[in-house]
Design a protein around this motif. Sequence first.
Motif, short mmCIF file in Angstrom:
data_model
loop_
_atom_site.label_atom_id
_atom_site.label_comp_id
_atom_site.label_asym_id
_atom_site.label_seq_id
_atom_site.Cartn_x
_atom_site.Cartn_y
_atom_site.Cartn_z
N ASN A 459 0.80 -1.23 0.00
CA ASN A 459 0.00 0.00 0.00
C ASN A 459 0.84 1.28 0.00
O ASN A 459 0.45 2.29 0.61
CB ASN A 459 -0.97 0.00 1.19
CG ASN A 459 -2.26 -0.71 0.84
OD1 ASN A 459 -2.73 -0.67 -0.29
ND2 ASN A 459 -2.84 -1.41 1.80
N THR A 470 -6.66 9.47 0.80
CA THR A 470 -7.80 8.99 0.03
C THR A 470 -8.90 8.54 0.98
O THR A 470 -8.67 8.33 2.17
CB THR A 470 -7.40 7.80 -0.86
OG1 THR A 470 -6.97 6.72 -0.01
CG2 THR A 470 -6.26 8.18 -1.80
N GLU A 472 -10.15 5.72 0.98
CA GLU A 472 -9.89 4.34 1.36
C GLU A 472 -9.20 4.25 2.72
O GLU A 472 -9.41 3.30 3.46
CB GLU A 472 -9.02 3.67 0.28
CG GLU A 472 -8.76 2.19 0.55
CD GLU A 472 -7.88 1.57 -0.52
OE1 GLU A 472 -7.64 0.37 -0.43
OE2 GLU A 472 -7.44 2.31 -1.42
N LYS A 669 -11.52 2.01 5.89
CA LYS A 669 -11.93 1.32 4.68
C LYS A 669 -10.77 0.48 4.18
O LYS A 669 -9.72 1.01 3.88
CB LYS A 669 -12.35 2.31 3.60
CG LYS A 669 -13.54 3.17 4.00
CD LYS A 669 -13.93 4.11 2.86
CE LYS A 669 -15.10 4.97 3.26
NZ LYS A 669 -15.51 5.90 2.20
N TYR A 670 -10.96 -0.81 4.12
CA TYR A 670 -9.93 -1.71 3.62
C TYR A 670 -10.46 -2.43 2.40
O TYR A 670 -11.57 -2.98 2.42
CB TYR A 670 -9.52 -2.74 4.67
CG TYR A 670 -8.87 -2.14 5.89
CD1 TYR A 670 -7.97 -1.07 5.74
CD2 TYR A 670 -9.14 -2.60 7.17
CE1 TYR A 670 -7.36 -0.51 6.84
CE2 TYR A 670 -8.52 -2.05 8.27
CZ TYR A 670 -7.64 -0.99 8.11
OH TYR A 670 -7.03 -0.45 9.19
N ASN A 671 -9.63 -2.49 1.36
CA ASN A 671 -9.93 -3.27 0.17
C ASN A 671 -11.30 -2.94 -0.42
O ASN A 671 -12.04 -3.80 -0.86
CB ASN A 671 -9.85 -4.76 0.49
CG ASN A 671 -8.49 -5.14 1.03
OD1 ASN A 671 -7.49 -4.60 0.55
ND2 ASN A 671 -8.43 -6.02 2.00
N GLY A 672 -11.67 -1.66 -0.41
CA GLY A 672 -12.90 -1.24 -1.05
C GLY A 672 -14.12 -1.40 -0.18
O GLY A 672 -15.20 -0.93 -0.51
#
Length: 694
Positions: A459, A470, A472, A669-672
């Motif tokens: 990441n 972001t 995310e 927020k992880y992986n969308g």
Amino acid sequence: MKLLQLYLVILISLASAATSQPIYARPGCKDTCGGVRIPYPFGIGTECYINEWYAVDCNSSVPYLPAINNLRLLSLNLENQTVAVNVSMNSDCLNPVRNNTQILSVDLGASPFLFSREDNKFTVEGCGNAVILEQGNLVTGCSTICQNQTTNPRNNCYGINCCQTTIPYYLKTYNIDTTGLQRPGPGGVCGSAFLVDQQKYSGQSAFVGNSFVPISLRWTLRLEEIDERYCPLMEREDLYLGNGTNIESYKCTCSSPVEEGSPYLTNGCQRVEACATCIGECGMNGTSGNITCIPTQARGKSSTVGVILGVSISIGVLLLVSTTFSLYKLIKKTKDKRQKARFFKRNGGLLLKQQESAEEGLVDKTTLFTAKELEKATDHFNENRILGRGGQGTVYKGMLTDGRIVAVKKSKIVDESQLEQFINEVVILSQVNHRNVVKLLGCCLETEVPLLVSEFVSNGTLYEQIHNETDEFPMTLNTRLRIATEIAGALSYLHSATSIPIYHRDIKSTNILMDDKFRAKVSDFGTSRFVSIDQTHLTTLVKGTFGYLDPEYFQSSQFTEKSDVYSFGVVLVELLTGEKPISVTRIGEHRSLATHFMLAMEEGEGMAVFDRRIVEDGGRGEVMAVADLAVRCLNLNGKYRPTMKEVALELERIRASYVPSEYGFEKLKYNGGIEEEMILLLSSDDNTPSTSMC
């Protein structure tokens, strides 16, 4: 059948040799970027240029010279040894209120570039006078007569609102003094002063709306930098720098005016396309100046004897080539095997085996990868696999045969005097086992330069997360406290929990990677060193990154554990402020983030420099506690700084006392996808390493 195929390949090769194309770049390297030809000794990509000064970055099809302030490259001329670049100009057209006085232009420093005296002119537009100064001494200048008018054709720059003059010798750096340059009354032209390539000085007055002007730089090469074996013709020129000093510069040229390509490469010069297939004489047309071909009369038909003779010779050549090719393959295979053994020995392979056999616990601790494995993993070190470039080498993304994704670091050079130190680092770093330190998986020693293989962290860097936030991964106060605690715990482990203390020596936010769960991992131990227990400091050449470098280390070259503490303090301030370590918007001593932060804290204005996002999260007491800790880490006197163990404990305490504003939860927020993770108020992620990690 195979012999027939080989015969056809030979005939095709002979045919293509007759129409060889000029060579401008090394094999495997690009020779153009955005329509600009990039001939060697310049180059795009690793090992494509003669040295670091001639490296070219091609970002978004725009070429830049990273070694000299990332100047944009406009054109290159091998014959004149010049390169045209864009540099900033000294003008009040963009900001009429600003008072331009002695603004430093480009400083070429220790580079092999000079400001070309033949191609550049000092130009003044406006009303009054301006001069060029070099180290306080007047070099040249000119004066203009003021006349209110809104336009000034540049090709008529003869003294009214505009003047031009030459520079008397080559310059390395200069200041432009515009204190005598006034902007006329309403409707008058802007006030500007700049050095500019006279061939590109045309069009309307003042580069209105533009802050750059084209300038021509003369590049130089020393005799020892040129491989005379490949140089058709060599010329020497003495370039005058003023004060009776000269610089020797050498260049290669093609042996014929009808040849093109880079004369610094093997067979780089080839006949131009107009002459490639010419049967007759090829040369310059005296009237048009173009290269033309004067063909001879066609020969008569070949005789039967000639055909038979040609076929016989071809068959003989074919047999000779096939035998030679087989011998070549055998010799090459044997040579490659011996070369790998020689590289393995030179890169410290035998020393590594000795160290492992000396201690039973180290046997097979360090994985040795083969060159073939890593070439396959990285698609032969394809440029598309590059993760990043640094001062120590280039990092590639690779996939091993067992499916593991890894990062492969290819060093730039081999310092044989440091091989023992390098092997020690590989052996000990292979044993470092901490969740917030990038794991070294092994190395390859049978290549020209050593290759290090470590775990792949997906990441990006902490620098990217701070300055390019972001949705995310929102950088909340609780997140920043966790990341700071993880980094401090890792450095504390390296300083005091390993068998031999490890000093990182280049702590910065770009060397902190974020894994798939956005946990911090300390990486890039290319300049790290091990220190024996009885050593109080390590004396080395000054290394590190400006903006993070300990002032004491910069002055004395004595690196202590407190130098890592200072660099961590800068990272801590980055987390608090969201600012970059060196600012292009602030001036003077405030350009350094560390100095800017310390001055704000001394004046009681700390809250003004904190990132708005963490101030809005609440926890004012925790923010001020972290700021006070950062001030202690940035103390100019190293002995008054805390140790990394003390820093880690203090951050644990601060993090435990902080209650996130949203019911004790932080939305990440992880992986969308979004999942709510409870933040343990008493520090759920203890970074103190267990004994099993040692």
